[in-house]
Design an enzyme around this catalytic site. Structure first.
Site, mmCIF file in Angstrom:
data_model
loop_
_atom_site.group_PDB
_atom_site.id
_atom_site.type_symbol
_atom_site.label_atom_id
_atom_site.label_comp_id
_atom_site.label_asym_id
_atom_site.label_seq_id
_atom_site.Cartn_x
_atom_site.Cartn_y
_atom_site.Cartn_z
ATOM 1 N N HIS A 28 31.265 47.425 41.321
ATOM 2 C CA HIS A 28 32.045 46.241 41.689
ATOM 3 C C HIS A 28 31.405 44.980 41.108
ATOM 4 C CE1 HIS A 28 33.915 43.709 45.190
ATOM 5 N NE2 HIS A 28 34.540 43.517 44.049
ATOM 6 N N GLU A 59 32.142 44.800 37.469
ATOM 7 C CA GLU A 59 33.525 44.352 37.249
ATOM 8 C C GLU A 59 33.593 42.828 37.205
ATOM 9 O OE1 GLU A 59 37.007 43.176 40.079
ATOM 10 O OE2 GLU A 59 36.374 45.230 40.495
ATOM 11 N N HIS A 60 32.911 42.163 38.148
ATOM 12 C CA HIS A 60 32.901 40.702 38.190
ATOM 13 C C HIS A 60 32.149 40.117 36.997
ATOM 14 C CE1 HIS A 60 34.206 39.486 42.447
ATOM 15 N NE2 HIS A 60 34.475 40.780 42.351
ATOM 16 N N GLU A 64 33.172 38.139 49.561
ATOM 17 C CA GLU A 64 34.292 39.086 49.570
ATOM 18 C C GLU A 64 34.056 40.186 50.603
ATOM 19 O OE1 GLU A 64 36.620 42.072 46.443
ATOM 20 O OE2 GLU A 64 35.126 40.644 45.703
#
Length: 761
Positions: free
Chosen positions: A48, A51-52, A129
């Site tokens: 994750h 991905e960012h 998040e």
């Protein structure tokens, strides 16, 4: 008609090319065969975080040249997602910019920089998040269902990521990112999709060129492991809001054939026409909505979940078995009919959304050969079912970063006989109809062109309450489904804070038109308050139109028809006469501020501030100012000050009022402080007297005006002009000056008190 070509380039890159001659946008999607289940156990959330980070600086593109700000500046769309066994990055822009965008996409996949500043920034964003997702009901439901997996253990691990999970050793984290990137980000593991009006040969040349910049590598042996369920695989979860039932099953075999069959199954199950599968659930009040989702896709198969909004899980479980038996009796003609509906649904999507469906969603197949084998497998496959509701009383379980209240559950048998299901095509006897004598004042554009498209919207500066909009949606859905079976299409959606009906009308649909006025009668008030959205900023956005409008919906509608013959126009005008009439020019809203404090169960602070365009400010100046503010606001609040996960400042039209919309959500900063940050930003905004900046704003606004206009957008604009509402045009953009930008900023500051403010308590 689109054309498709699939290639395997010499360096191992898989490429899918789609030539869509009528596309007004072009899109690209890159998928890497590695996701959250492939990350090292030592580094939960690493996939994750990567991905960012790929949206940060790369070797050839830094700062505003990176893909994200570049796409935003071009008025396009982009996003990314991390799934269990894959990750994807995708964007959409005007066709002439596709090559530049794909070059940036390839560079960020091949050569991310992983600077300490970027790692720290995105770690903070993911931590925010994570705090947000902890209260997100769909994520909590998914985590609860994952507890029913006995193996592989990856389903039980924490995958979102957080500051605590990433730790304080930034050097070790950077090394882990490098190793994960080197292991998976090469041509043997990457698939590229390109779609647009370009020819297949042009798209192939683009794919070949950018593939040369990607690291080369062979294909890894698939690590797919089918999930096995525990012995008692059904579970109940305590959640807020309405009840929901998930029925899930793992389907083994050729994943392409399975996905094809599931796409057709979804079309059958979501049929809302009278007698259809979804309509039968609504008629019994057993369920109101059904969504279909892939929980996991890999080469071994897919874990499918059917998600029902229901307060009657026992009845729905029995109904599902009944529905599978009924579907097994469908004829080839009926299967072809629903396949055609699936293809129509897919064709209406934008290129980017089509690519997402192709990569990991529900792209329609060419034929229905896999449907019956799918039904047989579904009937025999082990199931894991989840029932979630506020009434569930459970015991606390810590899993995957969530604290869930769970208990054992099993559906009980029901005595009610299941409803009979009908599948189209059905013989429809013609009825004798007498239209009203009067005619509605119906605006007609592009007469005699095809197709005939109808737009109905409430009067200007009014807003339907969320409850009224939902009630009308329920009344309209059976009518919309019938129109689809007749070769048309219709939808009820919110556009710029105003709910509107859009319909493509086939010939011979007078019976449908005759039913429309009754379906648009405002429903009786539902005293039950709709549950708030799990995400605070989305709840504020849901309530914004009513806060901005001058009055609630009055039941008065404005209408326009794009295309259609004179005969069709006359029929539409007659049947709409009971609900559409000449409302004249609307009353302009008063310029007064308003503040609304919204109670929300989440822990984050959230704020929306809508600053209406002052009368003295040309709309072109406001929109140009918003173009300058958007990236600077993001840079200051998200990058430099790390306010939180949601940071936005942009031009916004809501309930027919134009303005600037600030949106912030933070786990740490109170709403009053967020509001002060917005005011300080606008005060400190510096607009350089640079002719290039002004020309760039003009060029982007001219591009918006020059873009081909869809039928619905043309009707929206025409209705606004008839109502005397202003909009930008070529002359106002050409007249834009540096002085006008400065004056727009000054007027917004001077009329700060006229803003509409929504905030959490």
């Amino acid at each position: 008609m689109s054309e498709q070509r699939q290639l395997r380039l010499p360096n191992g890159l898989r490429v899918t090319l789609i030539h869509q001659p009528d596309a007004r946008q072009a899109a690209a999607l890159a998928q890497v065969a590695a996701g959250s289940h492939d990350e090292p156990e030592r580094w939960p959330g690493l996939a994750h975080l990567l991905e960012h980070l790929l949206f940060s600086d790369s070797a050839a593109y830094q700062g505003n040249d990176r893909l994200m700000p570049w796409v935003q500046a071009a008025g396009g769309r982009l996003n990314a997602t991390t799934l269990t066994r894959s990750s994807a990055w995708f964007f959409e822009v005007e066709p002439g910019l596709l090559a530049e965008g794909v070059t940036r996409l390839a560079d960020m996949l091949a050569a991310p920089q992983f600077t300490p500043e970027a790692i720290a920034q995105e770690s903070a964003v993911i931590d925010a998040e994570y705090q947000l997702i902890q209260q997100h009901t769909p994520s909590r439901r998914e985590a609860a269902l994952f507890t029913r997996v006995s193996a592989p253990s990856a389903f039980q691990r924490f995958h979102i990521g957080s500051r605590q999970a990433f730790g304080a050793d930034s050097g070790a984290l950077k090394q882990a990112l490098h190793q994960f990137h080197q292991q998976f980000f090469h041509t043997g593991q990457i698939s590229l999709w390109l779609q647009g009006p370009q020819s297949l040969d042009e798209l192939a040349q683009l794919a070949l060129r950018v593939s040369q910049s990607l690291p080369q590598g062979g294909e890894r042996e698939p690590q797919a492991a089918a999930p096995g369920f525990v012995a008692d695989a059904d579970i109940a979860l305590h959640t807020q809001g309405h009840g929901q039932l998930w029925i899930s099953a793992y389907l083994r075999g050729d994943i392409d054939a399975i996905r094809d069959g599931v796409t057709l199954l979804r079309e059958f199950l979501q049929d809302e026409a009278p007698g259809g599968a979804m309509a039968s659930l609504r008629q019994r009040r057993w369920a109101q909505q059904l969504e279909v989702k892939w929980l996991c896709l890999d080469r071994a198969g897919g874990w499918l979940a059917l998600q029902f909004d229901t307060d009657h899980p026992d009845a729905v479980c029995a109904w599902f078995s009944h529905a599978l038996r009924a579907l097994a009796t469908t004829s080839p003609q009926q299967q072809r009919h629903y396949l055609h509906l699936a293809q129509q649904r897919f064709a209406a999507l934008m290129p980017l959304d089509q690519l997402r469906e192709r990569a990991f969603g529900f792209a329609p197949p060419a034929g229905a050969e896999g449907f019956m084998p799918l039904l047989r497998q579904l009937a025999d496959a082990p199931q894991a079912r989840l029932w979630s509701a506020a009434s569930v009383q459970g015991e606390p379980v810590e899993t995957q970063g969530f604290r869930l209240m769970l208990r054992a559950w099993r559906p009980v048998s029901v005595q009610d006989a299941p409803p009979a299901l009908q599948f189209h095509p059905l013989a429809q006897p013609a009825a004798a109809l007498t239209p009203p004598d009067a005619r509605a004042p119906l605006l007609h554009l592009a007469a005699d062109s095809a197709p005939a498209t109808l737009l109905l919207r409430p009067d200007f500066f009014t807003a339907l309450s969320p409850a009224t909009a939902v009630g009308l949606d329920r009344q309209l859905r059976p009518l919309f489904a019938l129109l689809r079976h007749q070769g048309g299409a219709a939808g009820w959606r919110e556009s710029q804070g105003s709910w509107q009906l859009e319909a493509q009308l086939p010939s011979g649909c007078e019976a449908w038109l005759a039913s429309l006025p009754d379906a648009l009668r405002f429903p009786a008030k539902d005293r039950r308050a709709a549950p708030p959205d799990d995400v605070a900023i989305r709840e504020l956005l849901r309530q914004l139109p009513q806060a901005v409008s001058i009055t609630a919906g009055t039941g008065r509608w404005r209408a326009a028809l794009h295309g259609g013959t004179a005969k069709q126009y006359a029929a539409v005008a007659q049947w709409l006469a009971p609900i559409v009439w000449d409302a004249g020019r609307p009353e302009q809203p008063e310029r007064r501020g308003r503040q609304l404090i919204v109670d929300h169960p989440g822990k984050d602070s959230a704020l929306l501030l809508f600053l209406p365009c002052p009368p003295a400010v040309p709309l072109a100046a406001l929109r140009a100012l918003a173009l300058l503010m958007e990236p600077r606001f993001f840079q200051r609040m998200r990058v430099e000050q790390q306010i939180g996960y949601v940071v936005s400042c942009r031009y916004h039209r809501c309930a027919d009022r134009d303005g600037i919309l600030f949106a912030l959500q933070s786990p740490d900063i109170a709403p009053d402080a967020l509001l002060a940050q917005c005011h300080t930003f606008l005060q400190q905004l510096r607009i350089a007297d640079d002719p290039q900046i002004l020309e760039s704003c003009r060029a982007r606004l001219h591009a918006l005006l020059a873009a081909p206009q869809e039928a619905v957008a043309a009707m929206q604009l025409a209705l606004r002009r008839v109502g005397g509402l202003r909009d930008i045009d070529e002359a106002s953009v050409a007249a834009l000056t540096q002085t006008a930008l400065h004056q727009a900023q000054t007027h917004l500051l001077n009329e700060w008190h006229s803003g509409v403010l929504l905030r959490t308590r």
